[in-house]
Each structure stands twice: as C-alpha cells, then as structure tokens.
Motif scaffolding. Structure first.
Motif, PDB file in Angstrom:
ATOM      1  N   GLY A  50      49.701  37.585  29.776  1.00 30.03           N
ATOM      2  CA  GLY A  50      50.127  38.853  29.612  1.00 30.03           C
ATOM      3  C   GLY A  50      51.789  38.632  30.709  1.00 30.03           C
TER       4      GLY A  50
ATOM      5  N   ARG B  90      52.098  44.315  31.650  1.00 32.00           N
ATOM      6  CA  ARG B  90      50.998  45.189  31.448  1.00 32.00           C
ATOM      7  C   ARG B  90      50.274  43.082  31.728  1.00 32.00           C
TER       8      ARG B  90
ATOM      9  N   SER C 237      46.061  41.520  31.065  1.00 31.72           N
ATOM     10  CA  SER C 237      44.811  41.346  30.598  1.00 31.72           C
ATOM     11  C   SER C 237      44.155  40.220  31.153  1.00 31.72           C
TER      12      SER C 237
ATOM     13  N   ARG D 182      39.618  48.556  33.323  1.00 29.92           N
ATOM     14  CA  ARG D 182      38.539  47.774  32.542  1.00 29.92           C
ATOM     15  C   ARG D 182      37.838  48.760  31.334  1.00 29.92           C
TER      16      ARG D 182
ATOM     17  N   MET E 221      36.991  43.667  29.464  1.00 29.91           N
ATOM     18  CA  MET E 221      38.493  43.357  29.716  1.00 29.91           C
ATOM     19  C   MET E 221      38.840  43.535  30.778  1.00 29.91           C
TER      20      MET E 221
ATOM     21  N   TYR F 132      42.517  44.618  33.369  1.00 29.34           N
ATOM     22  CA  TYR F 132      43.936  45.507  32.791  1.00 29.34           C
ATOM     23  C   TYR F 132      44.611  45.710  34.069  1.00 29.34           C
TER      24      TYR F 132
ATOM     25  N   GLN G 124      48.396  46.946  35.081  1.00 25.64           N
ATOM     26  CA  GLN G 124      49.687  47.625  34.457  1.00 25.64           C
ATOM     27  C   GLN G 124      50.812  48.055  35.470  1.00 25.64           C
TER      28      GLN G 124
ATOM     29  N   CYS H 183      43.245  37.009  37.998  1.00 23.23           N
ATOM     30  CA  CYS H 183      41.494  37.772  38.119  1.00 23.23           C
ATOM     31  C   CYS H 183      41.030  36.865  38.192  1.00 23.23           C
TER      32      CYS H 183
END
Length: 123
Positions: A7, A18, A20, A71, A77, A79, A81, A95
């Motif tokens: 992303g 955003r 991911s 999440r 997943m 995320y 933002q 991450c």
C-alpha cells in the motif's frame, strides 16, 4: 507468522495512504501488531500498535490524530490509515508481530517482521 506489507507509494503532503499487512498463520489473532518506520539515515521508530483483540491502540506522538491502526482477525489483516501526511512521514514502513504486550514501542521485542513498503510524501 509471515507478514507482508503493501500500500505504500508517492503522495503529496496533506494526502492519505492506507497500508495493509497480510499475515499467514493460525495464531495471528494472538499477537499484538505494530507498525514501525525507518527514514534514510535514521533509526527505525515506533509508529502504532494494536492489541490482539483490537480494543487497544497506541500511537507515537508524531502521528497521533493523523494515523489510525486497525485489524481484522477474520482476514488476518492489519491496517494503517495515514491522513494529513507530511514530508517527514517519508520512510519505509514495516509491520511486525509481538507475542507480548508491554514493550510494544521496542522493535527488538517483536517476534516477526515483514518486508517494508516505501512511503514517500512530497512537499
């Protein structure tokens, strides 16, 4: 747990992205998840974290009010933002998964890392 962030991209200051992070492994929902970033010539720094259940979130002061971590354990997943982006947000974003809960700002405490995704914010 294997992690893959995506992303990232190039965006103008004030814009949004955003990120991911897709996780594999049946135990994803038991891990606290964090986002870190590393800018050129700088050390990797904590950005945000979310508890395994998603009910608690934590942010670095530099992104508080602009970034939101979330999440979806059903989809494995997590995320990030990012709104109101600034040039100083430019970095590679990672991450990571943490089996503990107390030291979520400390990158060495995390158990698993994914390859990063580049975020570039132009002025």
């Amino acid at each position: 747990v294997q992690l893959q962030a995506s992303g990232g991209g190039l965006v103008q200051a004030g814009g949004s992205l955003r990120l991911s992070c897709a996780a594999s492994g049946r135990t994803f929902s038991t891990y606290m998840m964090g986002w870190f970033r590393q800018a050129p010539g700088k050390e990797r720094e904590f950005v945000a974290a979310i508890s395994w259940s998603g009910d608690r979130t934590y942010y670095a002061d530099s992104v508080k009010g602009r970034f939101t971590v979330s999440r979806d354990n059903a989809k494995n997943m997590v995320y990030l933002q990012m709104n109101s982006l600034k040039p100083e947000d430019t970095a590679v974003y990672y991450c990571a998964a943490y089996s503990g809960s107390a030291y979520y700002t400390v990158d060495s405490q995390y158990d698993y890392w994914g390859p990063g995704t580049q975020v570039t914010v132009s002025s």
